[in-house]
Motif scaffolding. Structure first.
Motif, PDB file in Angstrom:
ATOM      1  N   PHE A  13       0.781  -1.222  -0.074  1.00 51.40           N
ATOM      2  CA  PHE A  13       0.149  -0.230  -0.175  1.00 51.40           C
ATOM      3  C   PHE A  13       0.907   1.315   0.091  1.00 51.40           C
ATOM      4  CE2 PHE A  13      -2.555  -3.423   2.046  1.00 51.40           C
ATOM      5  CZ  PHE A  13      -3.623  -3.229   1.354  1.00 51.40           C
ATOM      6  N   LEU A  14       0.389   2.093  -0.872  1.00 46.81           N
ATOM      7  CA  LEU A  14       1.240   3.618  -0.758  1.00 46.81           C
ATOM      8  C   LEU A  14       1.037   4.053   0.385  1.00 46.81           C
ATOM      9  CD1 LEU A  14       0.948   3.030  -4.021  1.00 46.81           C
ATOM     10  CD2 LEU A  14       0.930   5.416  -4.085  1.00 46.81           C
ATOM     11  N   GLY A  15       2.115   4.537   0.863  1.00 44.38           N
ATOM     12  CA  GLY A  15       2.054   5.482   2.247  1.00 44.38           C
ATOM     13  C   GLY A  15       2.129   6.957   2.166  1.00 44.38           C
ATOM     14  N   ASP A  16       1.948   7.494   0.781  1.00 46.54           N
ATOM     15  CA  ASP A  16       1.840   8.641   0.478  1.00 46.54           C
ATOM     16  C   ASP A  16       1.709   8.913  -0.856  1.00 46.54           C
ATOM     17  OD1 ASP A  16       1.443  11.614   1.141  1.00 46.54           O
ATOM     18  OD2 ASP A  16       3.513  11.903   1.770  1.00 46.54           O
ATOM     19  N   ASP A  17       1.205  10.093  -1.365  1.00 48.24           N
ATOM     20  CA  ASP A  17       1.189  10.518  -2.576  1.00 48.24           C
ATOM     21  C   ASP A  17       2.654  10.506  -3.467  1.00 48.24           C
ATOM     22  OD1 ASP A  17      -1.604  10.674  -2.446  1.00 48.24           O
ATOM     23  OD2 ASP A  17      -1.609  12.885  -2.229  1.00 48.24           O
ATOM     24  N   ILE A  18       2.613  10.349  -4.773  1.00 47.37           N
ATOM     25  CA  ILE A  18       3.796  10.355  -5.382  1.00 47.37           C
ATOM     26  C   ILE A  18       4.203  11.655  -5.549  1.00 47.37           C
ATOM     27  CG2 ILE A  18       4.602   9.494  -7.828  1.00 47.37           C
ATOM     28  CD1 ILE A  18       3.234   7.416  -6.629  1.00 47.37           C
ATOM     29  N   LYS A  19       5.626  11.679  -5.348  1.00 47.39           N
ATOM     30  CA  LYS A  19       6.356  13.112  -5.293  1.00 47.39           C
ATOM     31  C   LYS A  19       7.044  12.952  -6.766  1.00 47.39           C
ATOM     32  CE  LYS A  19       5.681  14.019  -1.020  1.00 47.39           C
ATOM     33  NZ  LYS A  19       4.512  13.272  -0.403  1.00 47.39           N
ATOM     34  N   MET A  20       6.818  13.924  -7.588  1.00 51.41           N
ATOM     35  CA  MET A  20       7.235  14.036  -8.718  1.00 51.41           C
ATOM     36  C   MET A  20       8.420  15.068  -8.892  1.00 51.41           C
ATOM     37  SD  MET A  20       5.833  12.132 -10.797  1.00 51.41           S
ATOM     38  CE  MET A  20       5.938  12.538 -12.456  1.00 51.41           C
ATOM     39  N   HIS A  21       9.533  14.550  -9.654  1.00 50.49           N
ATOM     40  CA  HIS A  21      10.621  15.492  -9.936  1.00 50.49           C
ATOM     41  C   HIS A  21      10.999  15.813 -11.490  1.00 50.49           C
ATOM     42  CE1 HIS A  21      11.661  15.426  -5.581  1.00 50.49           C
ATOM     43  NE2 HIS A  21      11.581  13.996  -5.658  1.00 50.49           N
ATOM     44  N   TYR A  22      10.764  16.896 -12.007  1.00 53.47           N
ATOM     45  CA  TYR A  22      10.901  16.923 -13.409  1.00 53.47           C
ATOM     46  C   TYR A  22      12.545  17.563 -13.692  1.00 53.47           C
ATOM     47  CZ  TYR A  22       6.001  16.155 -13.537  1.00 53.47           C
ATOM     48  OH  TYR A  22       4.865  15.884 -13.216  1.00 53.47           O
ATOM     49  N   PHE A  23      12.982  17.012 -14.834  1.00 52.19           N
ATOM     50  CA  PHE A  23      14.340  17.368 -15.344  1.00 52.19           C
ATOM     51  C   PHE A  23      14.495  18.194 -16.657  1.00 52.19           C
ATOM     52  CE2 PHE A  23      14.733  13.573 -12.849  1.00 52.19           C
ATOM     53  CZ  PHE A  23      15.578  13.868 -11.795  1.00 52.19           C
ATOM     54  N   ASP A  24      15.388  18.768 -16.789  1.00 54.83           N
ATOM     55  CA  ASP A  24      15.446  19.410 -18.201  1.00 54.83           C
ATOM     56  C   ASP A  24      15.532  18.223 -19.208  1.00 54.83           C
ATOM     57  OD1 ASP A  24      15.861  22.065 -17.201  1.00 54.83           O
ATOM     58  OD2 ASP A  24      17.951  21.918 -16.977  1.00 54.83           O
ATOM     59  N   GLY A  25      14.852  18.612 -20.357  1.00 58.58           N
ATOM     60  CA  GLY A  25      14.945  17.455 -21.496  1.00 58.58           C
ATOM     61  C   GLY A  25      13.463  16.704 -21.410  1.00 58.58           C
ATOM     62  N   ASN A  56      11.261   2.245  -0.489  1.00 60.72           N
ATOM     63  CA  ASN A  56      11.393   3.464  -1.109  1.00 60.72           C
ATOM     64  C   ASN A  56      11.407   2.856  -2.611  1.00 60.72           C
ATOM     65  OD1 ASN A  56      11.600   5.181   1.073  1.00 60.72           O
ATOM     66  ND2 ASN A  56      13.730   4.330   1.138  1.00 60.72           N
ATOM     67  N   LEU A  57      10.308   3.403  -3.487  1.00 55.73           N
ATOM     68  CA  LEU A  57      10.231   3.264  -4.977  1.00 55.73           C
ATOM     69  C   LEU A  57      10.355   4.437  -5.659  1.00 55.73           C
ATOM     70  CD1 LEU A  57       8.847   0.825  -3.323  1.00 55.73           C
ATOM     71  CD2 LEU A  57       7.182   0.628  -5.278  1.00 55.73           C
ATOM     72  N   VAL A  58      10.880   3.983  -6.921  1.00 53.38           N
ATOM     73  CA  VAL A  58      11.453   4.925  -7.963  1.00 53.38           C
ATOM     74  C   VAL A  58      10.837   4.597  -9.111  1.00 53.38           C
ATOM     75  CG1 VAL A  58      13.201   6.293  -9.271  1.00 53.38           C
ATOM     76  CG2 VAL A  58      13.318   5.794  -6.804  1.00 53.38           C
ATOM     77  N   VAL A  59       9.972   5.164  -9.793  1.00 48.88           N
ATOM     78  CA  VAL A  59       9.317   5.179 -11.364  1.00 48.88           C
ATOM     79  C   VAL A  59       9.687   6.296 -12.232  1.00 48.88           C
ATOM     80  CG1 VAL A  59       7.610   3.687 -10.620  1.00 48.88           C
ATOM     81  CG2 VAL A  59       7.341   6.143 -10.547  1.00 48.88           C
ATOM     82  N   ARG A  60       9.962   6.010 -13.387  1.00 51.52           N
ATOM     83  CA  ARG A  60      10.361   6.929 -14.206  1.00 51.52           C
ATOM     84  C   ARG A  60       9.591   7.230 -15.492  1.00 51.52           C
ATOM     85  NH1 ARG A  60      15.616   7.775 -13.084  1.00 51.52           N
ATOM     86  NH2 ARG A  60      16.713   6.108 -11.784  1.00 51.52           N
ATOM     87  N   ASN A  61       9.584   8.582 -15.808  1.00 45.63           N
ATOM     88  CA  ASN A  61       8.933   9.150 -16.916  1.00 45.63           C
ATOM     89  C   ASN A  61       7.612   8.720 -17.342  1.00 45.63           C
ATOM     90  OD1 ASN A  61      11.650  10.300 -17.897  1.00 45.63           O
ATOM     91  ND2 ASN A  61      12.129   8.319 -18.623  1.00 45.63           N
ATOM     92  N   GLU A  68       1.303   9.063 -10.830  1.00 49.18           N
ATOM     93  CA  GLU A  68       0.954  10.205 -10.237  1.00 49.18           C
ATOM     94  C   GLU A  68      -0.548  10.487 -10.567  1.00 49.18           C
ATOM     95  OE1 GLU A  68       2.210  14.786 -10.283  1.00 49.18           O
ATOM     96  OE2 GLU A  68       2.063  14.075 -11.989  1.00 49.18           O
ATOM     97  N   LYS A  69      -1.044  10.248 -11.756  1.00 51.63           N
ATOM     98  CA  LYS A  69      -2.351  10.498 -12.077  1.00 51.63           C
ATOM     99  C   LYS A  69      -3.497   9.642 -11.553  1.00 51.63           C
ATOM    100  CE  LYS A  69      -5.132  10.738 -16.470  1.00 51.63           C
ATOM    101  NZ  LYS A  69      -5.151  10.614 -17.813  1.00 51.63           N
ATOM    102  N   TYR A  70      -2.849   8.316 -11.105  1.00 60.55           N
ATOM    103  CA  TYR A  70      -4.000   7.248 -10.781  1.00 60.55           C
ATOM    104  C   TYR A  70      -3.875   6.872  -9.319  1.00 60.55           C
ATOM    105  CZ  TYR A  70      -5.653   6.972 -15.421  1.00 60.55           C
ATOM    106  OH  TYR A  70      -6.025   7.394 -16.739  1.00 60.55           O
ATOM    107  N   LEU A  71      -2.654   7.023  -8.754  1.00 55.06           N
ATOM    108  CA  LEU A  71      -2.561   6.568  -7.430  1.00 55.06           C
ATOM    109  C   LEU A  71      -2.504   7.516  -6.250  1.00 55.06           C
ATOM    110  CD1 LEU A  71       0.571   3.867  -8.018  1.00 55.06           C
ATOM    111  CD2 LEU A  71      -2.010   3.436  -7.628  1.00 55.06           C
ATOM    112  N   SER A  72      -2.862   7.188  -5.269  1.00 60.78           N
ATOM    113  CA  SER A  72      -2.983   7.986  -4.088  1.00 60.78           C
ATOM    114  C   SER A  72      -2.522   7.240  -2.761  1.00 60.78           C
ATOM    115  CB  SER A  72      -4.074   9.015  -3.993  1.00 60.78           C
ATOM    116  OG  SER A  72      -5.178   8.109  -3.813  1.00 60.78           O
ATOM    117  N   LYS A  73      -2.265   7.895  -1.817  1.00 61.46           N
ATOM    118  CA  LYS A  73      -2.102   7.268  -0.529  1.00 61.46           C
ATOM    119  C   LYS A  73      -3.023   6.327  -0.016  1.00 61.46           C
ATOM    120  CE  LYS A  73      -1.331   8.368   4.167  1.00 61.46           C
ATOM    121  NZ  LYS A  73      -1.116   9.449   5.393  1.00 61.46           N
TER     122      LYS A  73
END
Length: 146
Positions: A13-25, A56-61, A68-73
């Motif tokens: 189960f997700l412990g919190d909402d997705i935290k997004m980080h955006y990069f150049d490109g 701790n999970l990391v998803v890309r692109n 981020e669009k469909y999942l929440s805590k």
């Protein structure tokens, strides 16, 4: 056998909402914690004990954007990935360490947004890199459970 294997499979189960980080490109990553539970009975007290492990999970692109669009805590998700450890220097100069799961495949098992609106995720948004049939959530016939 000369090969090695670094593979993780989790359902939690997700412990919190997705935290997004955006990069150049245009690239981005999403980070979130996933809780898995182990339940057992203490043999001396017959007390039911629940032990929670946080990952701790990391998803890309595109995968990150879908999460981020469909999942929440509180949502339940199945993920596959690999373990990755890294270190960095913090602002105070100390060395920090973390271990993360780099997610390569996932399947949404239950989402609050889905149950609240009673609608399915549009087929165009379903992640195509999963080994599961998204409609049946079952293992392929040739997949061994061990």
């Amino acid at each position: 056998m000369n090969g090695t294997l670094n593979k993780v499979m989790l359902i939690g189960f997700l412990g919190d909402d997705i935290k997004m980080h955006y990069f150049d490109g245009g690239n981005c990553i999403g980070r979130f914690q996933l809780a898995t539970n182990e339940v057992y009975i203490n043999k001396t007290t017959n007390e039911k004990i629940t032990s929670t492990e946080w990952h701790n999970l990391v998803v890309r692109n595109k995968a990150a954007e879908l999460c981020e669009k469909y999942l929440s805590k509180g949502d339940k998700i199945y993920v596959e990935g690999r373990i990755k450890s890294r270190q960095w220097q913090s602002e105070d100069g100390s060395t920090k360490h973390t271990t993360e799961i780099q997610v390569t495949e996932f399947t949404f098992l239950s989402t609050k947004k889905d149950s609240e609106s009673n609608k399915q995720i549009p087929a165009a948004d379903v992640v195509k890199n999963t080994n599961f049939d998204p409609e049946n959530n079952v293992l392929p016939i040739n997949d061994l459970p061990f």
